[in-house]
Design an enzyme around this catalytic site. Sequence first.
Site, PDB file in Angstrom:
ATOM      1  N   CYS A   1     -10.632   1.614   6.936  1.00  0.00           N
ATOM      2  CA  CYS A   1     -10.087   2.943   7.238  1.00  0.00           C
ATOM      3  C   CYS A   1     -10.660   4.028   6.324  1.00  0.00           C
ATOM      4  CB  CYS A   1      -8.573   2.930   7.125  1.00  0.00           C
ATOM      5  SG  CYS A   1      -7.975   2.181   5.601  1.00  0.00           S
TER       6      CYS A   1
ATOM      7  N   GLU B   1       0.839  -1.201   0.000  1.00  0.00           N
ATOM      8  CA  GLU B   1       0.000   0.000   0.000  1.00  0.00           C
ATOM      9  C   GLU B   1       0.869   1.243   0.000  1.00  0.00           C
ATOM     10  OE1 GLU B   1      -2.301  -0.716   3.669  1.00  0.00           O
ATOM     11  OE2 GLU B   1      -3.965  -1.233   2.351  1.00  0.00           O
TER      12      GLU B   1
END
Length: 683
Positions: free
Chosen positions: A421, A338
């Site tokens: 998130c 990521e």
Amino acid sequence: MTKRTPVTSARLCLFALAAAFAFSQGGSAVKKDYPIRPVDFTKVQITDTFWAPKMKTNRIVTIPFAMKKNEETGRVDNFRKAAGLMKGAYQGKRYNDTDVYKVIEGASYSLLLHPNPTLKKELDDLIKLIGAAQEPDGYLYTARTVDPKNPAPGAGPERWYYLRGSHELYNSGHMFEAAVAHYLATGEKSFLEIAVKNADMLVRTFGPDKRRDIPGHQEVEIGLAKLYRVTGNAKYVELAKFFLDQRGLPHEGHLYPGDSPFALYNQTEYMQDHKPVLEQDEAVGHAVRAMYMYAGMADVAALGGYPEYVKAIDRLWENVVGKKMYLTGGVGSRGIVEGFGENYELPNSAYAETCAAIGNALWNQRLFLLHGDAKYIDVLERVMYNGLISGVSLDGMLFFYQNPLESVGGYLRSPWFEVACCPPNVTRFLPSVPGYVYGVTEDTLYVNLFASSTAKIGVGGKKDVEVIQVTRYPWDGSVKIGINPVRVADFTLAVRIPGWARNEPVPNGLYRFADKNDQAVAIRLNNKLVTPPIEKGYALIKRTWRTGDIVSLSIPMPIRRVVADERVKDDAGMAALQRGPIVFCAEGVDNGGEALDIVLPDDAKLQSFFRPDLVGGVEIIRGQAASVVKSKDGKNELRKRAFYAVPYFAWANRGDGEMTVWFPRTEAAVRPRKGRGKVDPVL
Ligand SMILES: [Zn+2]
């Protein structure tokens, strides 16, 4: 004489805190801070047809939806279990508490603008639960408290054991941000007291002569800075600085176990722990971690007065904006971590997490507040209008975690994620949008973003100025700014002239316009053409302002072709389309089911027009492009075809299909595309 009762003391205490709160409203309870103050989002009412509907959808749909999801997925139950009000094991990831905190933050912002007793009661109940889940010494991490002998995977066998993976401090950081938002929204200290108790425990635990370790996921630094602003407790800034300064040094605690997927990557780089922060000059590792760290460094630099931090983040900014940012403002190209890849490694299957875009916006706003340079707002605007709001569907109920610039089809928004998130991060960002429109100092009022709105702004502490913007931005570059001071006032109006209107799509040349545009921005003051000096991207109009003064901007918005630096291999021979701040894409749904085979020659005639009926009302681009077809003798040749492009942020709202931001300019540039499809692992 009135006897001082505990209630009175509590009130006095609240007043003291309210005085500290005055800072964010333009007061001066905190000694040092950013040289430019943002104009709080509560002072700016956006009434346009772009942001206002999105903010309304966020308030009416997304916030209640996210609160419901937090309940359905056991995130709220984890607090009940930690408080001893419910039986059962901890459910989900070790950082799931933060999804509850982030929604409280967004809901609190929403309450500030739209009082809602039902929502307030829901928040009060959640906060009671959070307080009950807090351990007596202030520790708050339900992943351990629910069953300390069997904590959630990755939480570590005891407190702080896996601090680099446990997210204990990441949780605290989001809790601090939420508590401050709730306090500012309600004036009530219920959540703030929980946050202070937790922060004080951290101050007792970590420090140069105490435990030396780092949070594996930065965020607590931003939270501590916010907590400092409302409490005035300088220890919180010192602690934030301590955590930053520990990076790149030997620590206590443990790394992830070897079988973690992170073992594939340099773990210290992954969490920006490979060298001291002051020596870091290339953005590496997990992009959200990096963005939050850089934003935290800006806060610590501003609040503590540490110019060496500013130097470090300036260097990192040059690297990100010059070599590692997508045209949409997204960052983080590698899915497996990521995170950031090498310089110019920008595949269009892009990871570009929504949270990283939000982090990029937070960081660039802070850099503007430090430097007063419009180039940071150029980046902020690019992120906000493109790679950030692409993260949520128009109906406010579906989300992207990754925001690719190319899809082979099959890639759709989801109602929620196991690692959730991004959706709650959107819920807290959208209500704060009006806070990015203006900035102010003693003698200057900065106009950063353009949106129909009304604002009440204190310039120089005293001069109350009503500022009214009337515009169809981002669809039209005509902007009228009415300046109505209560009393005649001397100050400089610094109006941002967007980089894209000065032939500079991004500040550091990673992208440039391939076509020519010699239409200049025209500025009028009370209908007379003026040519104020332009400094740091701002037209500076200094004068004695009187009610009724109007500054008008005419910013040409032709369709522009953008090309990338030749070192970006994935964009070689390709062009993208931008009009105003909006990046466009072609979707299969508008292009006969296919988008990836479109070739867009430089001489293809394009025109734009407004479609009020399409995806909430957007400008679209129409023209004639080409497709590659095989001729009888097996050679590739171009055949003309109709072409439609829509704003990138609005893609994937009309079903599944191909999508691309970049188009080959010639047949020679055509090659197999590897856009994001169904396989979409989320770490
Ligand atoms: Zn995210």
